[in-house]
Design an enzyme around this catalytic site. Structure first.
Site, short mmCIF file in Angstrom:
data_model
loop_
_atom_site.label_atom_id
_atom_site.label_comp_id
_atom_site.label_asym_id
_atom_site.label_seq_id
_atom_site.Cartn_x
_atom_site.Cartn_y
_atom_site.Cartn_z
N GLY A 158 0.80 -1.22 0.00
CA GLY A 158 0.00 0.00 0.00
C GLY A 158 0.83 1.27 0.00
N ASP A 194 8.74 5.01 8.18
CA ASP A 194 8.39 6.27 8.86
C ASP A 194 7.47 7.17 8.04
OD1 ASP A 194 10.14 7.12 6.90
OD2 ASP A 194 11.77 7.57 8.28
N GLY A 195 7.13 6.75 6.82
CA GLY A 195 6.25 7.56 6.00
C GLY A 195 6.93 8.74 5.33
N ASP A 356 3.57 -4.52 -7.51
CA ASP A 356 3.06 -3.27 -6.95
C ASP A 356 3.69 -2.05 -7.60
OD1 ASP A 356 5.28 -4.47 -5.28
OD2 ASP A 356 5.31 -2.43 -4.48
#
Length: 648
Positions: A158, A194-195, A356
């Site tokens: 995701g 950590d995004g 992905d």
């Protein structure tokens, strides 16, 4: 021969692709010089994705997400959903480092909007178009998907650091884009990360997204680059953080179907496939009609198939009848075949072709350890973690087909159902025991046939592109072996630079190739500055080999353009339209990163972008002609075939 290793070659040469598959059709193209654009406030915005697909059941509405503490929106498993409502983390003291004028134009924004406070706040994650007081507007979201990484199932993946803000529609072209921030903070899909995104990788994605589009290679786009000066991100070392505002007509990928299939979610597989056909593509009717038998797979009908098939219609004879879901699968396959052909023709190596990272629109997607080849080495991979060379340049066509087979498995039930795909019992209860053998046989037959179509379309587009790069107009069945393959084999053996070879070939004059002495003299222009390289090569033998190829090329050029100066001039003009002088090579990007991150420079970002957006020009308006020529010149020997990690 090298080209035979890419895919098994059909018996005839394919030379045409339709306008339907042009770069403008895939990427959205330009809105033209006559349209001045609109303000950010007036840019039409929508949320088609979140309005039509199932949300995360834990945060089913924007309010539920907005009222939750930001830390509650961190990593976890999300089932029965295709996205989670999640807002970007705020960025303190952001600095806008660069904006692509081409991207600004193609989205439909006025020139100058990039200087407004609203624009700067938006691309830094500090502004959204949802009003918490009225609970109206568009709330940001992150997509849920899975994927096969290096051939193994990786589970839920995701958007771990990418958050979509809204969909925008260019008022002139009517093209809709999903605007997204990469490096915008944690989401439920961040796993152990950590995004964040580091400045290093953000610079690379910002430049290459626009460079690929300028080369007419189907790609996602990059609007701008923002530095997060107070964000210190730990990778192999502590690095500064950054955000790339990027956009695409869709960020859906094969991995989106992968996660649904892995969870047995047949209801949402059908819903997603329907959404893709009706909202990402232009409707069911525009999908390609069934093709002739495999014996005719290289015919014009394969390259330019009929369309406008009613959604409810099933075409063909048992056991390979095609319904609308089969036609959708073929469309996705064809788009990806064309994109891979561009990669191979321009020696672009993605580096990480997991499912992905494979777009349902056939776009170049998710740029990590990518690179353009320097010396022509088919086994090269820019990914230093790819020890088995799975994602090497040579393997890209076969790997994308492997990924498309995974998509075929996800869509297999819908494809195999044939004319019974809309029957209530099939829709609500699934496949009966009695129907299963027929369904499986039909799905296998269609997927096998689509594989042949993939090869035919790939080779058609690859051949068309290479013919243009070599300056040829007419078709000749011998070109594939005698010119294309032999040129690549020569480049590989002599360690010649791939893109320099084509650009330098543009200016070769036919009159200089009239005799062996002239051809051997011209051969020297293709060598590196230090001369002939490669194990066991010497200059005389290298000149003889290139001269032999130049003799064949001269014959074909004379057939198409004649042998006079006027023909040379016209051919050179046409060749320079498809053979770039500048490409963002790894060493140039590495220098750019060093100068921005460690040297504090800013102007250099715009200089590289100016060249990336206009790769076919002879010179640019960067204000530094010497630097332009250095970046377009011989790659320093120690910087050839550079590699990097997936860490970003």
């Amino acid at each position: 021969m090298l080209l035979r290793t890419l895919l098994q070659r059909p018996s005839s040469r394919l030379a045409r692709m339709t306008a339907h598959f042009s770069n403008n059709a895939v990427n959205g193209g330009s809105n033209g010089a006559s349209f001045a654009g609109v303000s950010l406030q007036d840019l039409p915005k929508s949320d088609t994705f979140t309005s039509n697909l199932p949300p995360d059941p834990e945060f089913p509405t924007p309010s539920a997400s907005h009222n939750a503490p930001r830390q509650a929106l961190g990593p976890r498993m999300v089932k029965g959903a295709l996205y989670t409502f999640v807002r970007p983390e705020e960025t303190s003291d952001p600095e806008l480092l660069g904006v692509s004028p081409a991207a600004l134009r193609d989205i439909g924004l006025q020139h100058g909007q990039e200087h407004t406070p609203d624009f700067k706040a938006l691309v830094a994650g500090n502004k959204t178009y949802w009003d918490p007081s009225t609970k109206t507007g568009i709330y940001p979201w992150a997509q849920c998907y899975g994927g096969y990484q290096f051939g193994s199932w990786a589970g839920q993946l995701g958007d771990g650091r990418a958050i979509s803000l809204f969909e925008s529609t260019n008022p002139s072209t009517k093209t809709r884009y999903e605007i997204q921030l990469k490096g915008a903070g944690k989401t439920p899909y961040s796993r152990f990360a950590d995004g964040k995104a580091v400045l290093r990788s953000s610079i690379r994605e910002y430049i290459v997204s626009e460079a690929l589009n300028a080369l007419h290679i189907p790609s996602t786009r990059a609007l701008c680059l923002t530095l997060a000066p107070n964000s210190r991100v730990r990778r192999e070392r502590i690095e500064p953080g950054a955000i790339v505002a990027r956009f695409a007509q869709s960020w859906l990928r094969i991995g989106t179907f992968d996660i649904l299939r892995a969870r047995g979610d047949r209801k949402n597989i059908r819903k997603l496939a329907t959404y893709v056909a009706e909202n990402v593509y232009s409707g069911w009717e525009s999908r390609p009609s069934i093709l002739p038998e495999p014996s005719s797979a290289t015919s014009s009908s394969t390259i330019n198939p009929a369309r406008n098939v009613p959604p409810e219609k099933t075409e063909g004879e048992p056991p390979g009848e095609e319904n609308r879901f089969a036609r959708l699968y073929r469309e996705i396959t064809r788009r990806n075949a064309i994109t891979v052909a561009y990669w191979q023709a321009y020696a672009f190596t993605n580096g990480v072709l997991n499912t992905d990272n494979t777009s349902l629109l056939g776009l170049s997607l998710d740029f990590g350890p990518f690179a353009f080849l320097d010396n022509f080495d088919p086994s090269y991979t820019p990914n230093h973690d790819d020890h088995m060379l799975r994602y090497s340049y040579r393997n890209q066509p076969s790997i994308i087909w492997w990924n498309l087979l995974r998509l075929g498995e996800s869509l297999g039930e819908l494809i195999g159902a044939g004319s019974r795909v809309d029957e209530d019992q099939f829709v609500t209860e699934g496949v009966t025991k009695d129907f299963a053998p027929e369904l499986i046989k039909r799905a296998e037959t269609i997927i096998e046939r689509v594989g042949e179509e993939y090869k035919a379309v790939f080779l058609a587009e690859y051949t068309r592109l290479m013919r243009k790069r070599f300056g040829l107009v007419s078709e000749n069945a011998k070109d594939f072996d005698e010119l294309f393959s032999e040129a690549l084999d020569t480049m590989e053996a002599l360690e010649l630079d791939f893109n320099h070879f084509f650009r330098r070939l543009c200016s070769v004059k036919v009159k200089d190739l009239e005799n062996e002495e002239g051809r051997k003299w011209v051969a020297g222009r293709f060598f590196h500055a230090e001369g002939v390289t490669g194990l066991g090569n010497n200059e005389e033998e290298a000149r003889v080999r290139i001269a032999k190829w130049l003799e064949r090329w001269r014959t074909r050029i004379q057939e198409d353009w004649g042998g006079d100066e006027e023909g040379d001039k016209k051919r050179e003009e046409e060749m320079k339209k498809v053979n770039p002088k500048f490409i963002p090579r790894s060493w140039v990007l590495d220098e750019l990163i060093q100068r921005v991150e460690h040297g504090g420079e800013r102007k250099v970002i715009g200089q590289v972008m100016e060249m990336a957006l206009n790769p076919f020009q002879d010179e640019w308006n960067t204000g530094d002609r010497k630097q332009e020529e250095r970046w377009c010149g011989d790659v320093p020997r120690g910087n050839r075939q550079m590699m990097c990690s997936c860490s970003s």
